[in-house]
Write an enzyme that holds these catalytic residues in place. Structure first.
Site, mmCIF file in Angstrom:
data_model
loop_
_atom_site.group_PDB
_atom_site.id
_atom_site.type_symbol
_atom_site.label_atom_id
_atom_site.label_comp_id
_atom_site.label_asym_id
_atom_site.label_seq_id
_atom_site.Cartn_x
_atom_site.Cartn_y
_atom_site.Cartn_z
ATOM 1 N N LYS A 184 0.821 -1.211 0.000
ATOM 2 C CA LYS A 184 0.000 0.000 0.000
ATOM 3 C C LYS A 184 0.854 1.260 0.000
ATOM 4 C CE LYS A 184 -1.852 1.059 3.852
ATOM 5 N NZ LYS A 184 -2.652 0.983 5.086
ATOM 6 N N GLU A 188 -0.959 7.619 12.423
ATOM 7 C CA GLU A 188 0.109 6.773 11.887
ATOM 8 C C GLU A 188 0.999 6.219 13.007
ATOM 9 O OE1 GLU A 188 1.731 6.513 8.201
ATOM 10 O OE2 GLU A 188 -0.387 6.009 8.361
ATOM 11 N N ARG A 189 1.449 4.985 12.845
ATOM 12 C CA ARG A 189 2.535 4.505 13.701
ATOM 13 C C ARG A 189 3.798 5.271 13.329
ATOM 14 N NH1 ARG A 189 -0.231 0.195 11.658
ATOM 15 N NH2 ARG A 189 -1.333 -1.149 13.149
#
Length: 457
Positions: free
Chosen positions: A154, A180-181
């Site tokens: 992705k 987001e991480r």
């Protein structure tokens, strides 16, 4: 006018002002530091009391602390000065560089373009990715959902889209990282710098450990940057949001903290309105266009989940990446049968493109139906026509793969972006049987017609 903190509950801070002087809803407040903290007014539970949403941690905030009303909404820097930079939704740098200097700051909450400024023309935005341009074309000024789990490619696909738009349209890219991480955010930032794309890209992040208020306002801030490039520079802007479902989750947290009565499955009662405020700002106007690609997480793979369904109803195209195609090495791992676009219509893409896409999808669907028979009984049990169809379907599957320019450093393959006419011509020749005698592996990870001629000679 100054106020005083009256109470703190998680990321929600109640501030007492003199009755009649409380700031309006969505006005910005500030608690002096160190470190300084930003608030946004959510509501007025009673006269003189402003309930604010904290955009930073409330650790250390006490009752009685002074709060400054800033007299207007939250703003972010806009213009050329934000390119190549990484910031949060208030404009504070996150990339270790100097403070972001800009000639102008604009409010993060802005109305969508008026009806008279919208462009109603439905036209495709070509990306150079064969399977996307053929089966699920993007709409210029539209919204595309990218469905895929970890490890299916992705992020590489997102970065390739950025490169394609910047190369073909000399536009700009804005990336909104919502929840987001930190590992994912750093990898994406590194990928963009390695690919030489950061000089025309700006990134707005609200990490997973950030307060829900900050995550909730990342898309608004990113849209303000995109709108400025669209309206002032007349540019095509690619807005990437990863992950829009985490925006919905941030709204759930905020709603619960603010004391709102939950709606279906625990979602906030304002879910539809909050999403529409973001999605309706993504539009093509007489000045330029904002085209959005949004990663969408689907809870338990249930598309009827209210959160996922509320996002899906805004989309013009759905690109589904599957682990089965990724494990087979068919990159990009786009499922040709589950991915679709409302632009796949003769009026938008032309009769030749539409009929060919339907023919390709039909051949691949029949191949999918025959896979179980082949696995159990073998190819010899199929009719002559079905064997021929399977062979052509497998060649189509491999022709619709391609190496990406952003992955050249990892794969050693030269990346390609394929013009739409080359994609259409290649698929037509495969379906006609021109390459029936060619070994299917020769069609794997190649470009367009020129590569087809080379491998068949």
């Amino acid at each position: 006018m100054d106020g005083r903190v009256e109470g703190v509950q998680g990321s929600v801070v109640d501030v007492r002002f003199a009755e009649g002087s409380e700031p309006g809803v969505r006005e910005a407040l500030s608690i002096p530091g160190p470190p300084p903290r930003d608030l946004e007014v959510l509501s007025h539970p009673e006269p003189g009391l402003a309930r604010g949403l904290a955009l930073q941690s409330t650790s250390g905030v006490r009752r009685g602390d002074v709060v400054h009303a800033l007299g207007g909404p939250l703003t972010v820097p806009v213009g050329e000065g934000v390119l190549g930079r990484l910031m949060d939704c208030t404009g504070r740098q996150l990339d270790g560089g100097p403070p972001i200097e800009a000639a102008e700051r604009l409010p993060i909450h802005r109305p969508p373009p008026t009806l008279d400024r919208h462009r109603s023309l439905l036209e495709p935005l070509h990306t150079g990715v064969k399977i996307v341009d053929l089966l699920c074309p993007f709409a210029r000024g539209g919204k595309t959902g990218l469905f895929g789990g970890a490890g299916v490619g992705k992020t590489l696909l997102l970065v390739e889209f950025i490169g394609a738009v910047l190369e073909a349209h000399r536009g700009y890219a804005i990336f909104a990282g919502i929840g987001e991480r930190i590992r994912e955010g750093h990898e994406l930032w590194s990928d963009l710098r390695r690919a030489g794309l950061m000089d025309r890209t700006a990134m707005v992040f609200g990490q997973m450990d950030a307060p829900p208020g900050l995550r909730l306002r990342v898309p608004h801030a990113a849209l303000t940057l995109a709108e400025d490039f669209r309206d002032r520079a007349g540019a095509d802007v690619l807005l990437l949001m990863d992950n829009i479902f985490r925006f919905v989750q941030a709204g759930m947290e905020t709603s619960a903290l603010a004391g709102y009565v939950p709606s279906r499955v625990g979602y906030q009662p304002t879910l539809a309105t909050e999403l529409a405020e973001v999605e309706e700002r993504i539009a093509s106007t007489v000045d330029g266009a904002i085209t959005s690609v949004q990663a969408v997480y689907v809870p338990a793979d249930d598309l009827t989940d209210p959160g996922a369904a509320a996002v899906i109803e805004h989309l013009d195209a759905q690109v589904v990446l599957t682990r089965g195609r990724a494990s087979a090495g068919l990159y990009p791992a786009v499922d040709p049968l589950r991915s679709h676009s409302r632009l796949l219509d003769p009026a938008a893409v032309g009769l030749r493109h539409y009929e060919l896409a339907e023919q390709v999808r039909g051949v691949l669907a029949r191949y999918r139906d025959l896979e179980d028979v082949i696995a159990m009984l073998g190819m010899d049990e199929l009719s002559r026509e079905d064997r021929q169809l399977v062979q052509r379907a497998r060649r189509l599957d491999r022709f619709l793969t391609q190496p990406f320019k952003v992955s050249e450093a990892f794969t050693g393959r030269g990346g390609v972006r394929v013009p739409l006419l080359d994609t259409l011509g290649g698929c037509e020749r495969i379906l006609s049987g021109e390459f029936d005698e060619l070994e299917e592996h020769h069609l794997f990870m190649i470009g367009g017609l020129a590569d087809l001629e080379r491998v068949s000679s």
